[in-house]
Design a protein around this motif. Structure first.
Motif, PDB file in Angstrom:
ATOM      1  N   ARG A  82      -0.050  19.767   2.333  1.00 25.71           N
ATOM      2  CA  ARG A  82      -0.302  20.527   3.563  1.00 25.71           C
ATOM      3  C   ARG A  82       0.860  20.395   4.541  1.00 25.71           C
ATOM      4  NH1 ARG A  82      -6.195  21.302   4.987  1.00 25.71           N
ATOM      5  NH2 ARG A  82      -7.366  20.940   3.080  1.00 25.71           N
ATOM      6  N   LEU A  83       1.532  19.230   4.526  1.00 25.49           N
ATOM      7  CA  LEU A  83       2.658  19.002   5.432  1.00 25.49           C
ATOM      8  C   LEU A  83       3.988  19.447   4.825  1.00 25.49           C
ATOM      9  CD1 LEU A  83       1.753  15.435   6.780  1.00 25.49           C
ATOM     10  CD2 LEU A  83       1.556  17.609   8.012  1.00 25.49           C
ATOM     11  N   SER A  84       3.970  19.892   3.580  1.00 24.89           N
ATOM     12  CA  SER A  84       5.186  20.287   2.850  1.00 24.89           C
ATOM     13  C   SER A  84       6.171  19.127   2.766  1.00 24.89           C
ATOM     14  CB  SER A  84       5.850  21.499   3.516  1.00 24.89           C
ATOM     15  OG  SER A  84       4.988  22.621   3.503  1.00 24.89           O
ATOM     16  N   VAL A  85       5.643  17.934   2.521  1.00 23.28           N
ATOM     17  CA  VAL A  85       6.459  16.737   2.347  1.00 23.28           C
ATOM     18  C   VAL A  85       6.403  16.332   0.877  1.00 23.28           C
ATOM     19  CG1 VAL A  85       6.714  14.283   2.915  1.00 23.28           C
ATOM     20  CG2 VAL A  85       6.082  15.922   4.696  1.00 23.28           C
ATOM     21  N   PRO A  86       7.526  16.299   0.168  1.00 24.28           N
ATOM     22  CA  PRO A  86       7.507  15.883  -1.242  1.00 24.28           C
ATOM     23  C   PRO A  86       6.949  14.467  -1.382  1.00 24.28           C
ATOM     24  CG  PRO A  86       9.628  16.866  -0.655  1.00 24.28           C
ATOM     25  CD  PRO A  86       8.878  16.674   0.634  1.00 24.28           C
ATOM     26  N   LEU A  87       6.088  14.277  -2.365  1.00 31.33           N
ATOM     27  CA  LEU A  87       5.433  12.983  -2.566  1.00 31.33           C
ATOM     28  C   LEU A  87       5.668  12.492  -3.993  1.00 31.33           C
ATOM     29  CD1 LEU A  87       3.340  10.729  -1.737  1.00 31.33           C
ATOM     30  CD2 LEU A  87       1.590  12.242  -2.700  1.00 31.33           C
ATOM     31  N   ARG A  88       6.029  11.211  -4.107  1.00 33.06           N
ATOM     32  CA  ARG A  88       6.083  10.545  -5.401  1.00 33.06           C
ATOM     33  C   ARG A  88       4.939   9.536  -5.446  1.00 33.06           C
ATOM     34  NH1 ARG A  88      10.141   9.241  -9.217  1.00 33.06           N
ATOM     35  NH2 ARG A  88      11.746  10.119  -7.855  1.00 33.06           N
ATOM     36  N   VAL A  89       4.128   9.581  -6.512  1.00 35.27           N
ATOM     37  CA  VAL A  89       3.037   8.630  -6.706  1.00 35.27           C
ATOM     38  C   VAL A  89       3.409   7.714  -7.868  1.00 35.27           C
ATOM     39  CG1 VAL A  89       0.606   8.318  -7.285  1.00 35.27           C
ATOM     40  CG2 VAL A  89       1.307  10.221  -5.807  1.00 35.27           C
ATOM     41  N   VAL A  90       3.384   6.415  -7.627  1.00 34.00           N
ATOM     42  CA  VAL A  90       3.745   5.431  -8.648  1.00 34.00           C
ATOM     43  C   VAL A  90       2.591   4.444  -8.803  1.00 34.00           C
ATOM     44  CG1 VAL A  90       5.363   3.640  -9.347  1.00 34.00           C
ATOM     45  CG2 VAL A  90       6.191   5.623  -8.075  1.00 34.00           C
ATOM     46  N   SER A  91       2.114   4.270 -10.024  1.00 41.00           N
ATOM     47  CA  SER A  91       1.066   3.293 -10.304  1.00 41.00           C
ATOM     48  C   SER A  91       1.685   1.990 -10.791  1.00 41.00           C
ATOM     49  CB  SER A  91       0.098   3.834 -11.367  1.00 41.00           C
ATOM     50  OG  SER A  91      -0.608   4.955 -10.880  1.00 41.00           O
ATOM     51  N   VAL A  92       1.148   0.871 -10.329  1.00 36.39           N
ATOM     52  CA  VAL A  92       1.634  -0.441 -10.745  1.00 36.39           C
ATOM     53  C   VAL A  92       0.451  -1.262 -11.261  1.00 36.39           C
ATOM     54  CG1 VAL A  92       3.568  -0.445  -9.126  1.00 36.39           C
ATOM     55  CG2 VAL A  92       1.365  -1.393  -8.409  1.00 36.39           C
ATOM     56  N   THR A  93       0.766  -2.240 -12.070  1.00 32.08           N
ATOM     57  CA  THR A  93      -0.250  -3.148 -12.583  1.00 32.08           C
ATOM     58  C   THR A  93      -0.079  -4.501 -11.909  1.00 32.08           C
ATOM     59  OG1 THR A  93      -0.290  -2.029 -14.722  1.00 32.08           O
ATOM     60  CG2 THR A  93      -1.199  -4.251 -14.629  1.00 32.08           C
ATOM     61  N   VAL A  94      -1.087  -4.900 -11.150  1.00 30.47           N
ATOM     62  CA  VAL A  94      -1.058  -6.180 -10.447  1.00 30.47           C
ATOM     63  C   VAL A  94      -1.991  -7.137 -11.179  1.00 30.47           C
ATOM     64  CG1 VAL A  94      -1.495  -7.355  -8.248  1.00 30.47           C
ATOM     65  CG2 VAL A  94      -0.668  -4.980  -8.262  1.00 30.47           C
ATOM     66  N   PRO A  95      -1.521  -8.334 -11.526  1.00 34.16           N
ATOM     67  CA  PRO A  95      -2.407  -9.285 -12.211  1.00 34.16           C
ATOM     68  C   PRO A  95      -3.581  -9.683 -11.326  1.00 34.16           C
ATOM     69  CG  PRO A  95      -0.353 -10.348 -11.540  1.00 34.16           C
ATOM     70  CD  PRO A  95      -0.169  -8.874 -11.326  1.00 34.16           C
ATOM     71  N   VAL A  96      -4.786  -9.304 -11.720  1.00 24.86           N
ATOM     72  CA  VAL A  96      -5.971  -9.531 -10.899  1.00 24.86           C
ATOM     73  C   VAL A  96      -6.207 -11.016 -10.650  1.00 24.86           C
ATOM     74  CG1 VAL A  96      -8.468  -9.195 -10.767  1.00 24.86           C
ATOM     75  CG2 VAL A  96      -7.011  -7.388 -11.698  1.00 24.86           C
ATOM     76  N   LYS A  97      -5.825 -11.858 -11.608  1.00 23.68           N
ATOM     77  CA  LYS A  97      -6.014 -13.299 -11.469  1.00 23.68           C
ATOM     78  C   LYS A  97      -4.724 -13.988 -11.021  1.00 23.68           C
ATOM     79  CE  LYS A  97      -9.760 -13.599 -14.834  1.00 23.68           C
ATOM     80  NZ  LYS A  97     -10.268 -14.262 -16.076  1.00 23.68           N
ATOM     81  N   ALA A  98      -3.960 -13.279 -10.167  1.00 22.45           N
ATOM     82  CA  ALA A  98      -2.698 -13.833  -9.692  1.00 22.45           C
ATOM     83  C   ALA A  98      -2.932 -15.175  -9.006  1.00 22.45           C
ATOM     84  CB  ALA A  98      -2.036 -12.858  -8.716  1.00 22.45           C
ATOM     85  N   GLU A  99      -2.085 -16.142  -9.353  1.00 19.55           N
ATOM     86  CA  GLU A  99      -2.213 -17.474  -8.798  1.00 19.55           C
ATOM     87  C   GLU A  99      -0.982 -17.814  -7.979  1.00 19.55           C
ATOM     88  OE1 GLU A  99      -2.897 -20.028 -12.101  1.00 19.55           O
ATOM     89  OE2 GLU A  99      -4.890 -19.222 -12.543  1.00 19.55           O
ATOM     90  N   VAL A 101       1.014 -19.360  -4.337  1.00 19.69           N
ATOM     91  CA  VAL A 101       0.981 -19.095  -2.904  1.00 19.69           C
ATOM     92  C   VAL A 101       0.809 -17.593  -2.659  1.00 19.69           C
ATOM     93  CG1 VAL A 101       2.267 -19.220  -0.742  1.00 19.69           C
ATOM     94  CG2 VAL A 101       2.406 -21.095  -2.391  1.00 19.69           C
ATOM     95  N   GLY A 102      -0.204 -17.234  -1.900  1.00 13.03           N
ATOM     96  CA  GLY A 102      -0.433 -15.824  -1.584  1.00 13.03           C
ATOM     97  C   GLY A 102      -1.362 -15.125  -2.542  1.00 13.03           C
ATOM     98  N   GLY A 103      -1.485 -15.639  -3.779  1.00 15.70           N
ATOM     99  CA  GLY A 103      -2.398 -15.074  -4.745  1.00 15.70           C
ATOM    100  C   GLY A 103      -2.233 -13.588  -4.979  1.00 15.70           C
ATOM    101  N   LEU A 104      -3.351 -12.879  -4.989  1.00  9.72           N
ATOM    102  CA  LEU A 104      -3.354 -11.447  -5.279  1.00  9.72           C
ATOM    103  C   LEU A 104      -2.584 -10.657  -4.235  1.00  9.72           C
ATOM    104  CD1 LEU A 104      -4.414  -9.199  -7.118  1.00  9.72           C
ATOM    105  CD2 LEU A 104      -6.484  -9.127  -5.705  1.00  9.72           C
ATOM    106  N   GLU A 105      -2.695 -11.040  -2.968  1.00  6.26           N
ATOM    107  CA  GLU A 105      -1.975 -10.332  -1.907  1.00  6.26           C
ATOM    108  C   GLU A 105      -0.473 -10.371  -2.147  1.00  6.26           C
ATOM    109  OE1 GLU A 105      -4.081 -10.782   2.286  1.00  6.26           O
ATOM    110  OE2 GLU A 105      -4.123 -12.676   1.188  1.00  6.26           O
ATOM    111  N   GLN A 106       0.039 -11.553  -2.489  1.00  5.38           N
ATOM    112  CA  GLN A 106       1.474 -11.694  -2.714  1.00  5.38           C
ATOM    113  C   GLN A 106       1.907 -10.952  -3.977  1.00  5.38           C
ATOM    114  OE1 GLN A 106       3.809 -12.856  -0.764  1.00  5.38           O
ATOM    115  NE2 GLN A 106       5.375 -12.354  -2.286  1.00  5.38           N
ATOM    116  N   ALA A 107       1.048 -10.969  -5.005  1.00  6.57           N
ATOM    117  CA  ALA A 107       1.379 -10.252  -6.235  1.00  6.57           C
ATOM    118  C   ALA A 107       1.458  -8.750  -5.982  1.00  6.57           C
ATOM    119  CB  ALA A 107       0.336 -10.560  -7.308  1.00  6.57           C
TER     120      ALA A 107
END
Length: 212
Positions: A82-99, A101-107
């Motif tokens: 709608r805004l005529s702004v080109p968009l790139r969508v990138v999917s990433v895999t984050v380890p759900v059981k990240a351990e 400092v920071g855990g999942l947030e940091q991962a």
């Protein structure tokens, strides 16, 4: 909030309209667009104030951690179309059981910055939508983690990102200010269901310490 995108250009307040002049020299701008309130306001703002001589685009990173991830993807695509702004969508895999400092947030953060470094052009300035409340959370988070004086300085307005650069133009504003401006402009956004999850350190600080 998921209101329809306004058909008329919002009357942006001068503190927001002045942000473009505070940015480092650039020929291309990329907005990190999550679909949330903060990045939605940032995207709509710069879609309105960026001169035609500057190439503007958006980047949405799907961490594949939320049940509404596909819905958010579709929302981001629709807003950018709608805004005529080109968009790139990138999917990433984050380890759900990240351990560690920071855990999942940091991962998730590490995965996000990996995408920034991989997909941004060397002449592109990345804009992140961190605001004043995020800055306070960062300082408290680092304080509780025992950071030194340098860590307590918080997030910088601009910094290098490998051969690129990023900027956080909304740092001087609170989330309440951004929400008021977004609602006044009739902007759409998607709420992140994880924002209320007290298992995440930043959410605990936000909901139980800062806004208690």
């Amino acid at each position: 909030m998921t209101a329809d995108v306004s058909h008329s250009a919002p009357a942006w307040p001068s503190p927001l309209r002045d942000l473009a002049r505070q940015l480092p020299q650039h020929d291309r701008l990329c907005i990190a667009f999550s679909g949330g309130l903060d990045s939605s306001l940032l995207l709509h703002l710069f879609a309105a104030i960026t001169p035609a001589s500057i190439a503007l685009s958006a980047l949405h990173i799907n961490h594949q951690l939320q049940p509404n991830a596909a819905e958010v993807d579709a929302f981001c695509r629709d807003v950018c179309a709608r805004l005529s702004v080109p968009l790139r969508v990138v999917s990433v895999t984050v380890p759900v059981k990240a351990e560690g400092v920071g855990g999942l947030e940091q991962a998730a953060r590490a995965a996000r910055y990996g995408v920034f470094e991989q997909y941004l052009r060397a002449d592109e300035l990345l804009l992140l939508a961190h605001h004043g409340d995020d800055q306070l959370e960062t300082v408290l988070f680092r304080l509780f983690r025992g950071s030194g004086v340098a860590g307590l300085a918080g997030m910088p307005f601009t910094r290098a990102l490998c051969a690129r650069a990023l900027a956080r133009p909304l740092l001087e504003f609170s989330r309440a200010q951004l929400e008021a401006w977004a609602e006044g402009a009739g902007l759409p956004w998607m709420e992140d269901p994880s924002n209320s999850d007290q298992r995440f350190d930043r959410n605990y600080l936000r909901n139980s310490v800062i806004h208690r």
